[in-house]
Write a protein that holds these residues in place. Structure first.
Motif, short mmCIF file in Angstrom:
data_model
loop_
_atom_site.label_atom_id
_atom_site.label_comp_id
_atom_site.label_asym_id
_atom_site.label_seq_id
_atom_site.Cartn_x
_atom_site.Cartn_y
_atom_site.Cartn_z
N THR A 126 0.83 -1.30 0.20
CA THR A 126 -0.14 0.15 0.00
C THR A 126 0.60 1.29 -0.18
OG1 THR A 126 -1.49 -1.28 1.23
CG2 THR A 126 -1.82 1.16 1.44
N GLU A 127 1.90 1.36 0.84
CA GLU A 127 2.64 2.57 0.94
C GLU A 127 3.34 2.58 -0.51
OE1 GLU A 127 6.59 3.82 3.30
OE2 GLU A 127 5.01 2.87 4.59
N ILE A 137 3.93 5.72 -5.50
CA ILE A 137 3.89 5.78 -7.04
C ILE A 137 2.81 6.60 -7.60
CG2 ILE A 137 3.49 4.33 -8.96
CD1 ILE A 137 5.01 2.06 -7.55
N GLY A 138 1.54 6.45 -6.90
CA GLY A 138 0.66 7.35 -7.37
C GLY A 138 0.52 9.13 -7.11
N LEU A 139 1.43 9.18 -6.11
CA LEU A 139 1.83 10.48 -5.81
C LEU A 139 2.68 11.14 -6.65
CD1 LEU A 139 1.15 13.00 -3.66
CD2 LEU A 139 3.14 12.06 -2.46
N TYR A 148 2.35 14.24 -9.35
CA TYR A 148 3.41 15.35 -9.45
C TYR A 148 3.75 15.58 -10.88
CZ TYR A 148 3.31 16.08 -4.46
OH TYR A 148 3.08 16.31 -3.26
N LEU A 149 4.03 14.42 -11.53
CA LEU A 149 4.53 14.30 -12.97
C LEU A 149 3.34 14.77 -13.91
CD1 LEU A 149 6.52 13.54 -15.07
CD2 LEU A 149 5.42 11.35 -15.25
#
Length: 73
Positions: free
Chosen positions: A6-7, A12-14, A18-19
């Motif tokens: 989960t972390e 990766i999602g965060l 940002y990308l």
């Protein structure tokens, strides 16, 4: 199985968010520069500032990952 990662999935999602955010900012700046008839020198300054901002963000993320993996942070 997802609970174990989960972390990492959140990280990766965060970073993906940002990308996309930097991409959209770049597209908006390009549009404003084209419509505003900004001189070449001004465009180069704007793109340099955006580039160095991205480099700072990427270096911060790399330093954070290295510190967390080495047990510092």
């Amino acid at each position: 199985m997802l609970q174990e990662y989960t972390e990492q999935i959140e990280m990766i999602g965060l970073y993906g968010f940002y990308l996309l955010l930097f991409l959209f900012i770049g597209l908006a700046i390009q549009d404003v520069l084209k419509k505003g008839n900004v001189p070449k020198f001004g465009r180069n300054v704007v793109w340099a500032v955006l580039f160095f901002g991205c480099i700072g963000f990427i270096s911060k993320a790399i330093i954070e990952i290295v510190w967390v993996n080495s047990g510092i942070g």
